[in-house]
Design a protein around this motif. Structure first.
Motif, PDB file in Angstrom:
ATOM      1  N   GLU A   1      40.500  44.024  40.628  1.00  0.00           N
ATOM      2  CA  GLU A   1      40.834  45.277  41.305  1.00  0.00           C
ATOM      3  C   GLU A   1      40.224  45.333  42.700  1.00  0.00           C
TER       4      GLU A   1
ATOM      5  N   ARG B   1      42.352  43.193  44.940  1.00  0.00           N
ATOM      6  CA  ARG B   1      43.600  43.888  45.273  1.00  0.00           C
ATOM      7  C   ARG B   1      43.372  44.925  46.380  1.00  0.00           C
TER       8      ARG B   1
ATOM      9  N   MET C   1      48.545  37.104  44.983  1.00  0.00           N
ATOM     10  CA  MET C   1      48.220  38.402  45.566  1.00  0.00           C
ATOM     11  C   MET C   1      47.845  38.273  47.045  1.00  0.00           C
TER      12      MET C   1
ATOM     13  N   GLU D   1      44.755  44.864  50.226  1.00  0.00           N
ATOM     14  CA  GLU D   1      45.560  46.007  50.674  1.00  0.00           C
ATOM     15  C   GLU D   1      45.019  46.603  51.970  1.00  0.00           C
TER      16      GLU D   1
END
Length: 70
Positions: free
Chosen positions: A16, A19, A44, A23
């Motif tokens: 997480e 991620r 990712m 982002e």
């Protein structure tokens, strides 16, 4: 570009965090033990390194791979 190193990033909190950092536009260097975990992170957008923290040779290899990183 800011860089973060995440150890054990193939699942849970590490995944997480990877991620969220990606982002936000960070360069993420993420480690995992398994091919599956490395593939998931790479898909990712993370740069991946294989690492098993229980293996001393693996830890030494990580230090060598990160030589010169800031």
């Amino acid at each position: 570009m800011r860089t973060v190193l995440l150890i054990g990033a193939s699942r849970g909190i590490g995944f997480e965090l990877a991620r969220q950092y990606i982002e936000e536009g960070w360069r993420v260097i993420a480690t995992a033990r398994s091919d599956e975990g490395l593939a998931k992170l790479k898909a990712m957008g993370a740069e991946t390194l294989r690492l098993d923290v229980a293996n001393p040779a693996s830890n030494s290899g990580l230090a060598w791979q990160l030589d010169g990183e800031k």
